[in-house]
Design an enzyme around this catalytic site. Structure first.
Site, PDB file in Angstrom:
ATOM      1  N   GLY A 246       2.156   3.502 -16.461  1.00 13.36           N
ATOM      2  CA  GLY A 246       2.439   3.812 -15.057  1.00 13.36           C
ATOM      3  C   GLY A 246       2.445   5.284 -14.702  1.00 13.36           C
ATOM      4  N   CYS A 359     -20.952  -6.153   2.784  1.00 16.83           N
ATOM      5  CA  CYS A 359     -20.807  -6.679   4.144  1.00 16.83           C
ATOM      6  C   CYS A 359     -19.333  -6.886   4.463  1.00 16.83           C
ATOM      7  CB  CYS A 359     -21.559  -7.984   4.268  1.00 16.83           C
ATOM      8  SG  CYS A 359     -23.287  -7.698   4.426  1.00 16.83           S
TER       9      CYS A 359
END
Ligand code: PLP
Ligand code: LYS
Length: 434
Positions: A246, A359
């Site tokens: 992290g 798209c």
């Protein structure tokens, strides 16, 4: 300029000393390029800091950040351990010749097949995530007549300051056993009754892209308070404490990550302090950095195609990739920095938005960035794409996956081939009469 990119006399962006424009010509675009020295430098910063502090540790590269045979071989060369979360990641590690005893397996829904594969190959450790998995694991171990070291993944109830989708340590999480509601305690009880299972310790991972140490400190304090109770109730002592990964990296100028050494030093200091408070033996520390090992070592090169200007509104510059090779902006609204690779310092600047090719209106890599003016076939480099770029790439709109090149010592090497259309349809079967 973000590390480690430099510019040559032609004004081209370089990586690992090589001209990105030449690399794009040679391999095509979109293209991921990694500076292997930077990967090694990041890995060594973690390993060295533990060594300097005389702390026994395992630095397990979280291969979800970027898994490929070449990358796992680099992790092996650097003496790292490896975190895998699926059969696919484990398979890649085995193909790369990674030492099995240094592989740790994660996952919130490990299947019977995954657990069996891990057991059959004698991997080093399974991080147990839920009650269902305990039963599966016990069953597989008995069937194979084998034993396994495990860690218990716990959710310490800590909210790290990061995007909701990459938060993992809060109570309401799909991962791990909750400390507060007693499920972690129940899991330990259950595991201690299974002869084939050796519980080595606890694991927690509070989230990703974290810039501050306070979340880690709070999580460790909660782990120790839990360990005190687990010792009193079950005589259990944690040989290993795995505090996950992290550690944040720099994507854009505003990001202020700590030097990697500082994260480690802070973890060690907190654990030293807690060991004193609770009068416990100092555990072996394991960490699982992914992003901080590969993130800032990689870039993605794209070619510019269509350019659409809406007067007084925006100029869209479309490139030949997008959410298929970098899902993070669409998924997390993640921010990136880009440069014009063939004209980094071009003086005529303008504000554009960098559009992907899919798209989807949301397929935008970067909104509103000031760059030197570009035209068709100019080349854009998006920086710090080494983590969760290729590994989260997908086939939306049936775009083939990009190629990946490693550069080191002034040489470039293709490490993942560009997918062909044949590759993409190879599992499709015809629905017409033969
Ligand atoms: C259990 C676990 N360990 C390690 C990591 C690696 O995280 P990062 O890439 O942020 O270091 C993750 C991903 O967030 C994870 O879920
Ligand atoms: N894929 C995420 C991080 C991984 C989260 C895994 N627990 C990202 O790109 O930031």
């Amino acid at each position: 300029m973000l590390h480690p990119y430099e510019i040559n006399q032609d004004g081209h962006l370089t990586i690992g000393g090589l001209d990105t424009v030449e690399l794009a010509k040679k391999y095509g675009t979109p293209l991921f390029v990694y500076d292997v020295n930077k990967i090694r430098e990041n890995a060594r910063a973690f390993v060295r800091t533990f060594k300097e502090q005389n702390v026994k540790a395992q630095v397990a590269y979280a291969s979800k950040a970027f898994s490929s045979i070449a990358m796992i071989q680099v992790a092996k060369q650097e003496g790292l351990s490896l975190d895998v979360v699926s059969q696919g990641e484990l398979y890649t590690a085995l193909e790369a010749g990674f030492p099995v005893e240094k592989i740790h397996m994660h996952g919130n829904n490990k299947s019977l097949e995954e657990i069996s594969m891990a057991v059959e190959h004698n991997i080093g450790c399974i991080v147990v995530d839920n009650f269902y998995e305990i039963d599966l694991l016990a069953h597989v171990l008995k069937e194979h007549g084998k034993e396994m070291d495990v860690l218990i993944r716990v959710t310490p109830g800590v909210e790290a300051h990061t995007h909701d989708y990459i938060l993992t340590g809060n109570e309401d999480s799909k991962f791990g056993f909750d400390l507060a509601n007693g499920q972690a305690d129940q899991a330990l009880q259950k595991l201690l009754q299974i002869d084939e299972i050796h519980v080595k310790g606890l694991h927690c991972h509070i989230g990703s892209q974290i810039f501050e140490t306070d979340g880690f400190t709070m999580a460790i304090e909660k782990l120790f308070s839990a360990l005190k109770s687990l010792k009193e109730r079950h005589g259990f002592e944690s040989e290993v404490l795995n505090v996950g990964g992290g550690f944040g990296i720099k994507y854009i100028e505003e990001d202020k990550p700590l030097p990697l050494e500082d994260y480690v030093t802070s973890l060690i200091d907190t654990i030293r302090n807690q060991v004193k408070v609770y009068d416990m033996t100092f555990p072996e520390i394991w960490i699982e950095p992914g992003r901080s090992i590969v993130g800032d070592a990689g870039i993605t090169l794209y070619s510019v195609g269509s350019i659409k200007e809406i007067p007084n509104v925006r100029k869209y510059v479309s490139i030949d990739g997008g959410m298929t090779d970098n899902l993070r902006p669409a998924l997390y609204d993640a921010k990136y920095h880009a440069v014009v690779a063939n004209n980094v310092n071009g003086s005529e600047k303008e504000e554009i938005s960098l559009a992907g090719k899919c798209c989807e209106s949301g397929d935008m890599l970067i909104w509103d960035i000031e760059l030197p003016k570009v035209d068709q076939n100019d080349m854009i480099a998006v920086l710090s794409t080494g983590a969760y770029g290729y590994s989260m790439s997908n086939h939306y709109n049936r775009f083939p996956k990009a190629a990946v090149v490693f550069v080191e010592d002034g040489k470039d090497k293709l490490v993942i081939k560009r997918e062909s259309f044949e590759d993409m349809v190879k599992n499709d079967l015809s629905y017409e009469e033969e």
